[in-house]
Design an enzyme around this catalytic site. Structure first.
Site, PDB file in Angstrom:
ATOM      1  N   GLY A  83       0.801  -1.217   0.000  1.00 23.55           N
ATOM      2  CA  GLY A  83       0.000   0.000   0.000  1.00 23.55           C
ATOM      3  C   GLY A  83       0.831   1.263   0.000  1.00 23.55           C
ATOM      4  N   SER A  84       0.595   2.133  -0.934  1.00 15.58           N
ATOM      5  CA  SER A  84       1.136   3.479  -0.865  1.00 15.58           C
ATOM      6  C   SER A  84       0.037   4.397  -1.346  1.00 15.58           C
ATOM      7  CB  SER A  84       2.357   3.623  -1.766  1.00 15.58           C
ATOM      8  OG  SER A  84       2.559   4.991  -2.064  1.00 15.58           O
ATOM      9  N   SER A  85       0.035   5.612  -0.784  1.00 16.81           N
ATOM     10  CA  SER A  85      -0.948   6.609  -1.217  1.00 16.81           C
ATOM     11  C   SER A  85      -0.894   6.835  -2.713  1.00 16.81           C
ATOM     12  CB  SER A  85      -0.662   7.945  -0.534  1.00 16.81           C
ATOM     13  OG  SER A  85      -0.573   7.790   0.843  1.00 16.81           O
TER      14      SER A  85
END
Lengths: 156, 471
Positions: A83-85
């Site tokens: 997960g990364s923005s």
């Protein structure tokens, strides 16, 4: 395989069903939709931020098993995304350029990849009833029917 | 009110089965043994008892927005939040107090993209900024891919800079505060305990949840924009008490001296925790800069949303509290040898000559700028070496007035605002940095070799033009 033909597939114990060179795997459609494409399979995680070029859709992560391969139009069978923005943004640019994956098939669903798929209308499947890494190989043709919760794999 | 009327309308996604596990940010298809680094090892279905089915309950007003009462764009925003909430197992939308949103022109991120792609991408951002932010909601803006300052850096495409400036004006008119930083908590957006947030930037998300005790899931561009405009977020994951429980116990026996040591701990723990919540035991209270490095590294090697430090962070007065009474007997140990190995894992290099020293990942605090200025005073950065310190424009404004900027610039360094060299895609061959996050991503994004080091060793390398070791 036309979508309507999926209903005629013989059911097998364990949730799958098989015809000559094809196999069906049932699962859960997280993000609904229908897509098909060549499978790209790696029993690993992938970060769209930093490991995927947003325009070409190529994996740029140094030492990543998929390094150098474009995700464009592929049915991406991986354990999960990291997960990364930036995930939805990278998917958005890749989608606009026509280089986003056709569909995601993930063991674990990361919230940001789910958001990226929702926004960009990319189907996503999970909870497969059989081991995707044992049954799907890179290059196989995969029909993803996330509405019905079925993957149709035709071996190359 | 159950939104039955919306059933047919919800075409894209339908919430079916959600496991509320760990951070709650993932739906685990198969709950098997968890191994370090790779998440779940089994693909088999084993537990279905935790699966819940159902749709989100919307109020009449929320349903009306979804049906278009406030126009197409806000209906689309509501659709994103509702669909996402249903996928993630939310039962309802709740009020959000504070957002941190991405509003960037893509600059080199979109290198080679067609004009049509750029136009469509920009049109979406302009549309987002043409609606007012929700009254009472504090909305700040994440780091950009360009600096708005005039710099002699070819990667800072003037056309893109102008687009970002125009967008900043629109965003400010809409109610966003154009902070352009990855560390909003250093420039005035400091949420209180239990405040509900919708933050992008994974390192800031971990900091807000863990160190400040505020509550935010990890947001992406669209969800943070939708939250800013509608004042709502889907309630799932760490917004709920039960999903803030520790999942992995890490006993720390290594002495942690400097912010990068805490980054090393985070890099190790993030890999081990995956999407879970690590609990650290046996360590002192970190400084703000140390906590920043810990949180950034946790979100780099893993998908961590929060951590606890027993006896230190707001929700972990004791290790028992961190695990909500369920302290696991098994634990990992972070000892001096592990600390050394973690540094070495990001020091793979073919030589000692360097061309870049990058500090300020996440964006430097005023405290870091003061220390860097003290280390640089009276020295000169070696010819051909780029020493850049990334920070928010608010922090640079302080540094200007306190004289730090002058010291750093006379030594040949540069304070870079709004962005960072990795976001800008500045090419580099060999980078020395004190940020594990920077080191990790720079390898793929700019194809550089990296050397992770403490701040004083970074400055020594900048002055010498070569890596001199830890010293």
């Amino acid at each position: 395989m036309p979508r309507r033909m999926l209903a005629y597939v013989r059911q097998l114990p364990g949730g799958g069903s098989e015809m000559a060179n094809t196999i069906d795997i049932r699962g859960h459609g997280v993000v609904k939709g229908y897509a098909e494409g060549e499978a790209l399979v790696a029993d690993t995680t992938l970060s769209f931020w930093g490991e995927v070029d947003a325009v070409t859709g190529k994996v740029i992560g140094v030492g990543h098993p998929l390094e150098g391969i474009s995700l464009g139009g592929r049915v991406l069978v991986i354990r999960s995304t990291k997960g990364s923005s930036g995930t939805p943004m990278v998917l958005n640019l890749a989608q606009l350029e026509g280089n986003a994956p056709a569909a995601f098939v993930n063991v674990e669903v990361d919230g940001l990849a789910a958001l990226g798929c929702i926004v960009n209308e990319i189907p996503m499947m999970t909870e497969l009833e059989r081991d995707p890494f044992g049954l799907i190989a890179t290059g196989d043709h995969v029909v993803v029917d996330a509405d019905e919760g079925v993957l149709r794999v035709t071996r190359k | 009110m159950f939104a039955i009327a919306a059933l047919g309308f919800r075409r894209v996604v339908r919430m079916c089965r959600v496991l509320s596990l760990e951070a709650g940010l993932i739906r685990r298809a198969w709950r098997g043994p968890i191994t370090i680094g790779s998440g779940i090892t089994s693909w088999r279905v084993s537990i279905r008892s935790a699966i819940k089915e159902g749709f989100m309950e919307l109020t009449g007003e929320q349903q009306a927005v979804l049906d278009g009462s406030r126009g197409d764009y806000l209906a689309k925003c509501m659709r994103w939040l509702v669909d996402w909430g249903e996928v993630m197992g939310a039962k309802r939308l709740i009020k959000v107090d504070n957002t941190h949103a991405l509003l960037p022109v893509p600059n080199l991120m979109a290198q080679g993209a067609s004009k049509e792609t750029m136009d469509r991408y920009m049109a979406d951002l302009v549309e987002a900024c043409s609606h007012g932010t929700h009254p009472g909601c504090t909305c700040t803006v994440h780091a950009a891919f360009v600096t708005l300052d005039e710099v002699d850096v070819p990667e800072n495409d003037p056309e893109q800079v102008q687009m970002q400036k125009d967008l900043a004006v629109l965003a400010a008119d809409a109610g966003f505060i154009p902070t352009f930083t990855c560390a909003p908590y250093l420039v005035g957006n400091v949420p209180l305990k239990d405040e509900i947030l919708a933050w992008t930037e994974s390192s800031a998300v971990v900091y807000a949840n863990s160190i400040l005790g505020a509550r935010t899931t990890r947001h992406g561009t669209e969800s943070a924009i939708a939250a800013s405009l509608l004042g709502l977020v889907p309630e799932f994951g760490v917004l709920l008490d039960e999903n803030r429980k520790g999942t992995l116990r890490i006993e720390v026996t290594a002495e942690l001296e400097d912010p990068p040591d805490w980054g090393a701990l985070g890099y190790f723990a993030g890999k081990a925790a995956g999407l879970g919540i690590p609990v650290f035991n046996g360590i002192r209270r970190p400084s703000q800069d140390e906590a920043k490095q810990l949180c950034a590294a946790l979100a780099t090697s893993g998908g961590v949303t929060m951590c606890h430090i027993a006896g230190v962070t707001p929700e972990a007065p004791t290790i028992d509290a961190a695990f909500q009474g369920d302290v696991p007997e098994e634990y990992l140990t972070f000892d001096a040898e592990t600390l050394r190995e973690t540094y070495e894992s990001l020091r793979v290099r073919t030589g000692d000559e360097i061309d870049s020293v990058i500090l300020g990942c996440p964006h430097a605090s005023i405290n870091e700028l003061s220390k860097i200025a003290a280390l640089l005073k009276g020295k000169k950065v070696a010819e051909g070496v780029r020493l850049w310190i990334d920070t928010a424009r608010g922090t640079k404004g302080n540094a200007d007035r306190m004289g730090y900027t002058e010291i750093i610039e006379s030594a040949g360094g540069r304070i870079l605002c709004d962005t960072c060299p990795t976001n800008m895609r500045i090419p580099a061959k060999r980078i020395v940095t004190h940020g594990f996050k920077q080191a990790h991503y720079a390898r793929g994004m700019v194809g550089a070799e990296v050397i992770i080091a403490k701040t004083d060793a970074c400055i020594r390398a900048a002055v010498a033009g070569r890596w001199l070791g830890d010293g």
